[in-house]
Scaffold this active site. Sequence first.
Site, PDB file in Angstrom:
ATOM      1  N   LYS A  23       0.834  -1.200   0.000  1.00 43.05           N
ATOM      2  CA  LYS A  23       0.000   0.000   0.000  1.00 43.05           C
ATOM      3  C   LYS A  23       0.871   1.253   0.000  1.00 43.05           C
ATOM      4  O   LYS A  23       0.610   2.201  -0.748  1.00 43.05           O
ATOM      5  CB  LYS A  23      -0.915   0.012   1.220  1.00 43.05           C
ATOM      6  N   ARG A 127      -8.963  12.341  12.153  1.00 40.63           N
ATOM      7  CA  ARG A 127      -7.551  11.976  12.168  1.00 40.63           C
ATOM      8  C   ARG A 127      -6.664  13.218  12.002  1.00 40.63           C
ATOM      9  O   ARG A 127      -7.080  14.214  11.408  1.00 40.63           O
ATOM     10  CB  ARG A 127      -7.264  10.931  11.081  1.00 40.63           C
ATOM     11  N   ASP A 323       2.697  -0.237  12.720  1.00 41.04           N
ATOM     12  CA  ASP A 323       1.568  -0.974  12.157  1.00 41.04           C
ATOM     13  C   ASP A 323       1.545  -2.415  12.642  1.00 41.04           C
ATOM     14  O   ASP A 323       0.504  -3.084  12.572  1.00 41.04           O
ATOM     15  CB  ASP A 323       1.617  -0.953  10.625  1.00 41.04           C
ATOM     16  N   ARG A 395      -6.348  -3.385  10.388  1.00 41.64           N
ATOM     17  CA  ARG A 395      -5.245  -4.056  11.085  1.00 41.64           C
ATOM     18  C   ARG A 395      -5.713  -4.763  12.352  1.00 41.64           C
ATOM     19  O   ARG A 395      -5.155  -5.792  12.731  1.00 41.64           O
ATOM     20  CB  ARG A 395      -4.114  -3.069  11.369  1.00 41.64           C
TER      21      ARG A 395
END
Length: 440
Positions: A23, A127, A323, A395
């Site tokens: 990505k 965000r 991540d 995730r």
Amino acid sequence: MRSFTCMPLKKNQRYEVTVPGSKSITNRALLLGALGSGRTVLKGVLFSDDSRVFMQALKEIGFYVDIQEEEKKVAIEGLGGKIPGDGTLERRVYVGSAGTAARFLTAMLALSGGRFLVESSEQMKTRPMKPLLLALEELGAEFEYLEESYAFPFRILGRSQEIPASLEKIPRVDLNIDQSSQFLSALLLSSVMCGGGLRIRLTGTRSAKAYVNISMKMMEEFGCEVEQTGEDTYMVLPGQQYRAREYQVEPDVSASCYFYAIAAVTESEVKVKHVHSSTTQGDIRFLEVLQQMGCRQREEEDGIVIAGAPLKGIHVDMGDFSDQTMTLAAIAPFADGDTVIDGVGHIRGQESDRIRGIVTELGRMGIQCEERQDGLTIHPGDIHPAVIRTYEDHRMAMAFAVTGCRAEGIVIDDPECCSKTFENYFEVLTSLDLTTNIKE
């Protein structure tokens, strides 16, 4: 609401997996292609919610984008650092929930001098964007904020200054990346639009720059160099331009890590094809974590293999590959001691408050945790059956499915949120002979 019921895998197996393109690299390549001079052809492109939003946004801006999804190929006609049109008519651009698209495209559009209405999903409105928008204002961009200040949606009204190219007058901007290194990548990638080059001085405390290194490497591959004149200072000289080219996107190391984690908890061997230690993707460091926990690694001609083993507890700063915080949390209950994770306070402002989400969902499974502002401690224990909430966060879904490869009774709520980056993730799990039950 759909759910995915996991059943444990057998131990001591061997699996080979192919994952989609990266990505991070896909989205950077799309931007570089749009800013290049001529036709860029990208191969091995990731097709997901995020990348489709990016491609559609480029079309809304006016770029010619030829998409061949079956072949994982995209061609873009770049205009040498310019935006299509004369900039007088306002165009609407939608960035969805894609953080990279939101930050990268905002920088490109603001520096272009054109007029745009930029809108996002409700999730993206919450965000962080302010540090990037402040830096763009310092560079002359003008914004009209339609709801909250320094948040989506907003209008870009143009740019009040155009600085002539001069080594003596390269503009300098201060930038804080404590909440996201994407702010720095966004400015660097679009710096060729500044005319007079750009100097960036970092002002915060966060030093996590693995993804920034990807940006700098790809800029160089497309013909533009970044000079790091100090630990926290970057300079792009005036007069540079991206070259159109053919570019192969690497497999997504972030996605690969879920399968390497499966090797760890099932004491099996997993090879992810075409992933190599030479990658610039920062999440490759998760393999070092697995080795410290007791796993073994070897590199074969067509990919890296992780061999699982009984796991040890670990204390690790994951600030530069955050991540994978959820992935480590998903396997930590099976270790022989506590797992302590530091340096990840910024993940509270990502798709979800990921630290709070980890603690909450591990708690549903009967695992004790201590939460801190910038990390958490996970104690080993027996997993209880539970339905795992995913908070519309891909995730969270992918990581806790790994727990279900070892423990009975794990159900993943809303598995379709994985379409953000890896839309057939659960199909790939099924191909590992994981018994599944997907239901409405």
